[in-house]
Scaffold this motif. Structure first.
Motif, PDB file in Angstrom:
ATOM      1  N   VAL A   4      53.092  79.622  62.701  1.00  0.00           N
ATOM      2  CA  VAL A   4      53.553  78.338  62.179  1.00  0.00           C
ATOM      3  C   VAL A   4      54.988  78.103  62.632  1.00  0.00           C
ATOM      4  O   VAL A   4      55.847  78.977  62.488  1.00  0.00           O
ATOM      5  N   ASP A   5      55.238  76.944  63.202  1.00  0.00           N
ATOM      6  CA  ASP A   5      56.596  76.562  63.598  1.00  0.00           C
ATOM      7  C   ASP A   5      57.294  76.014  62.354  1.00  0.00           C
ATOM      8  O   ASP A   5      57.259  74.815  62.079  1.00  0.00           O
ATOM      9  N   TRP A   6      57.930  76.910  61.600  1.00  0.00           N
ATOM     10  CA  TRP A   6      58.506  76.504  60.323  1.00  0.00           C
ATOM     11  C   TRP A   6      59.643  75.494  60.457  1.00  0.00           C
ATOM     12  O   TRP A   6      59.750  74.588  59.620  1.00  0.00           O
ATOM     13  N   PRO A   7      60.519  75.596  61.454  1.00  0.00           N
ATOM     14  CA  PRO A   7      61.543  74.548  61.599  1.00  0.00           C
ATOM     15  C   PRO A   7      60.934  73.158  61.795  1.00  0.00           C
ATOM     16  O   PRO A   7      61.383  72.183  61.182  1.00  0.00           O
ATOM     17  N   LEU A   8      59.896  73.080  62.630  1.00  0.00           N
ATOM     18  CA  LEU A   8      59.236  71.792  62.843  1.00  0.00           C
ATOM     19  C   LEU A   8      58.505  71.341  61.588  1.00  0.00           C
ATOM     20  O   LEU A   8      58.595  70.172  61.192  1.00  0.00           O
ATOM     21  N   ARG A   9      57.793  72.257  60.949  1.00  0.00           N
ATOM     22  CA  ARG A   9      57.058  71.905  59.734  1.00  0.00           C
ATOM     23  C   ARG A   9      58.014  71.406  58.647  1.00  0.00           C
ATOM     24  O   ARG A   9      57.735  70.417  57.963  1.00  0.00           O
ATOM     25  N   SER A  10      59.149  72.080  58.522  1.00  0.00           N
ATOM     26  CA  SER A  10      60.141  71.664  57.525  1.00  0.00           C
ATOM     27  C   SER A  10      60.713  70.291  57.858  1.00  0.00           C
ATOM     28  O   SER A  10      60.915  69.457  56.967  1.00  0.00           O
ATOM     29  N   ILE A  12      59.214  67.919  59.558  1.00  0.00           N
ATOM     30  CA  ILE A  12      58.171  66.913  59.323  1.00  0.00           C
ATOM     31  C   ILE A  12      58.119  66.535  57.846  1.00  0.00           C
ATOM     32  O   ILE A  12      58.084  65.347  57.496  1.00  0.00           O
ATOM     33  N   TRP A  13      58.132  67.523  56.972  1.00  0.00           N
ATOM     34  CA  TRP A  13      58.044  67.234  55.544  1.00  0.00           C
ATOM     35  C   TRP A  13      59.313  66.582  55.013  1.00  0.00           C
ATOM     36  O   TRP A  13      59.252  65.710  54.139  1.00  0.00           O
ATOM     37  N   THR A  14      60.460  66.985  55.557  1.00  0.00           N
ATOM     38  CA  THR A  14      61.707  66.325  55.158  1.00  0.00           C
ATOM     39  C   THR A  14      61.683  64.855  55.560  1.00  0.00           C
ATOM     40  O   THR A  14      62.066  63.973  54.778  1.00  0.00           O
ATOM     41  N   GLY A  15      61.212  64.597  56.775  1.00  0.00           N
ATOM     42  CA  GLY A  15      61.101  63.211  57.228  1.00  0.00           C
ATOM     43  C   GLY A  15      60.150  62.403  56.367  1.00  0.00           C
ATOM     44  O   GLY A  15      60.432  61.244  56.023  1.00  0.00           O
ATOM     45  N   LYS A  16      59.023  63.009  55.992  1.00  0.00           N
ATOM     46  CA  LYS A  16      58.056  62.293  55.154  1.00  0.00           C
ATOM     47  C   LYS A  16      58.619  62.010  53.765  1.00  0.00           C
ATOM     48  O   LYS A  16      58.380  60.941  53.188  1.00  0.00           O
ATOM     49  N   ILE A  17      59.372  62.966  53.230  1.00  0.00           N
ATOM     50  CA  ILE A  17      59.967  62.752  51.903  1.00  0.00           C
ATOM     51  C   ILE A  17      60.903  61.554  51.929  1.00  0.00           C
ATOM     52  O   ILE A  17      60.846  60.675  51.053  1.00  0.00           O
ATOM     53  N   PHE A  18      61.763  61.489  52.944  1.00  0.00           N
ATOM     54  CA  PHE A  18      62.700  60.364  53.027  1.00  0.00           C
ATOM     55  C   PHE A  18      61.977  59.059  53.359  1.00  0.00           C
ATOM     56  O   PHE A  18      62.408  57.981  52.928  1.00  0.00           O
ATOM     57  N   SER A  53      67.535  54.944  54.483  1.00  0.00           N
ATOM     58  CA  SER A  53      67.089  56.320  54.734  1.00  0.00           C
ATOM     59  C   SER A  53      65.643  56.330  55.217  1.00  0.00           C
ATOM     60  O   SER A  53      65.264  57.132  56.078  1.00  0.00           O
ATOM     61  N   GLY A  54      64.836  55.421  54.673  1.00  0.00           N
ATOM     62  CA  GLY A  54      63.453  55.318  55.117  1.00  0.00           C
ATOM     63  C   GLY A  54      63.337  54.843  56.554  1.00  0.00           C
ATOM     64  O   GLY A  54      62.465  55.302  57.303  1.00  0.00           O
ATOM     65  N   LEU A  55      64.209  53.925  56.946  1.00  0.00           N
ATOM     66  CA  LEU A  55      64.206  53.436  58.329  1.00  0.00           C
ATOM     67  C   LEU A  55      64.520  54.565  59.305  1.00  0.00           C
ATOM     68  O   LEU A  55      63.852  54.725  60.332  1.00  0.00           O
ATOM     69  N   VAL A  56      65.534  55.352  58.980  1.00  0.00           N
ATOM     70  CA  VAL A  56      65.900  56.480  59.845  1.00  0.00           C
ATOM     71  C   VAL A  56      64.774  57.512  59.875  1.00  0.00           C
ATOM     72  O   VAL A  56      64.374  58.002  60.943  1.00  0.00           O
ATOM     73  N   ALA A  57      64.247  57.829  58.693  1.00  0.00           N
ATOM     74  CA  ALA A  57      63.212  58.856  58.602  1.00  0.00           C
ATOM     75  C   ALA A  57      61.933  58.445  59.324  1.00  0.00           C
ATOM     76  O   ALA A  57      61.272  59.279  59.953  1.00  0.00           O
ATOM     77  N   SER A  58      61.578  57.165  59.232  1.00  0.00           N
ATOM     78  CA  SER A  58      60.342  56.726  59.882  1.00  0.00           C
ATOM     79  C   SER A  58      60.443  56.862  61.393  1.00  0.00           C
ATOM     80  O   SER A  58      59.483  57.282  62.052  1.00  0.00           O
ATOM     81  N   GLY A  63      58.742  60.920  66.304  1.00  0.00           N
ATOM     82  CA  GLY A  63      58.959  61.981  67.279  1.00  0.00           C
ATOM     83  C   GLY A  63      58.472  63.326  66.788  1.00  0.00           C
ATOM     84  O   GLY A  63      57.883  64.110  67.548  1.00  0.00           O
ATOM     85  N   LEU A  64      58.700  63.607  65.517  1.00  0.00           N
ATOM     86  CA  LEU A  64      58.250  64.880  64.953  1.00  0.00           C
ATOM     87  C   LEU A  64      56.733  64.987  64.974  1.00  0.00           C
ATOM     88  O   LEU A  64      56.176  66.061  65.218  1.00  0.00           O
ATOM     89  N   GLN A  65      56.064  63.868  64.735  1.00  0.00           N
ATOM     90  CA  GLN A  65      54.602  63.865  64.793  1.00  0.00           C
ATOM     91  C   GLN A  65      54.125  64.124  66.217  1.00  0.00           C
ATOM     92  O   GLN A  65      53.116  64.805  66.432  1.00  0.00           O
ATOM     93  N   GLY A  66      54.857  63.579  67.182  1.00  0.00           N
ATOM     94  CA  GLY A  66      54.521  63.839  68.577  1.00  0.00           C
ATOM     95  C   GLY A  66      54.674  65.305  68.933  1.00  0.00           C
ATOM     96  O   GLY A  66      53.831  65.879  69.646  1.00  0.00           O
TER      97      GLY A  66
END
Length: 220
Positions: A4-10, A12-18, A53-58, A63-66
């Motif tokens: 598991v790529d934990w930095p990427l996974r983290s 992704i979830w941080t981005g989704k939270i924001f 914050s949502g605009l930045v996170a989205s 890119g993170l999803q890619g």
């Protein structure tokens, strides 16, 4: 098993939270200010910050999803193929609709007063559409049922959660419009919670199916 790529996974979830903060507390808060708060502006700065914050996170989430789709590390985030891949996923539609919803929420705050209510209403609908465009629950069968349920669930969360900060600050500041705001919220929230609960139950039944799956599956 695959590492598991934990930095990427983290990330992704941080981005989704924001992103969820922007959609639920931002766009939902903008709706509350436009439709429930009357002339009160308590919590407007918080709502605007949540939307930004949502605009930045989205954008970052695309890119993170890619990266996740390609199995690439965070160091490849700047590559154009990563962003194209993210846009080609179903989550790409979520990001595009979310950006529109967030923009409409911001417009309802900063635009002409006459456009505040229609912009906020359209933004709220965009929250539901964005969430229904992708995700595990919305992709489950039958989609003619799950996607509308995700839409209603998302709109319900935004309506409920979005009003809490502006309402709480209005009551704390004892502004003149706080009591009417509370009255409107109390009147509106009962059917919202009913729809929210009903949609959640339907999605849970479809996804979980059996009581044992509550503990045997990741979704449960």
């Amino acid at each position: 098993s695959e590492a598991v790529d934990w930095p990427l996974r983290s990330a992704i979830w941080t981005g989704k939270i924001f992103l969820y903060v922007g959609l639920f507390l931002g766009v939902g808060g903008a709706f509350a200010l436009a439709w429930l708060a009357g002339s009160g502006r308590a919590g407007q700065r918080f709502v605007a910050a949540a939307i930004l914050s949502g605009l930045v996170a989205s954008c970052l989430s695309l890119g993170l999803q890619g990266l996740d789709a390609l199995g690439a590390p965070l160091s490849h985030l700047a590559q154009s193929v990563v962003w194209r891949t993210g846009l080609d996923t179903s989550f790409g539609w979520t990001v595009l609709v979310a950006l529109i919803a967030l923009g409409l929420g911001l417009l309802s705050l900063a635009g002409p007063r006459a456009t505040a209510k229609p912009s906020a209403l359209a933004g709220l609908a965009g929250v539901g559409v964005a969430l229904a465009a992708s995700g595990h629950a919305s992709a489950a069968e039958p989609q003619w049922l799950t996607r509308p349920m995700v839409f209603l669930h998302g709109v319900g969360i935004a309506l409920w959660a979005g009003a809490l900060i502006p309402l709480g600050l209005a009551l704390k500041g004892q502004s003149a419009g706080a009591t009417p705001f509370l009255r409107r919220f109390s009147w509106a929230i009962l059917p919202v919670v009913a729809v929210l609960a009903a949609a959640g139950i339907v999605l849970a039944v479809i996804q979980v199916q059996t009581p044992a799956a509550l503990v045997d599956t990741a979704y449960g």
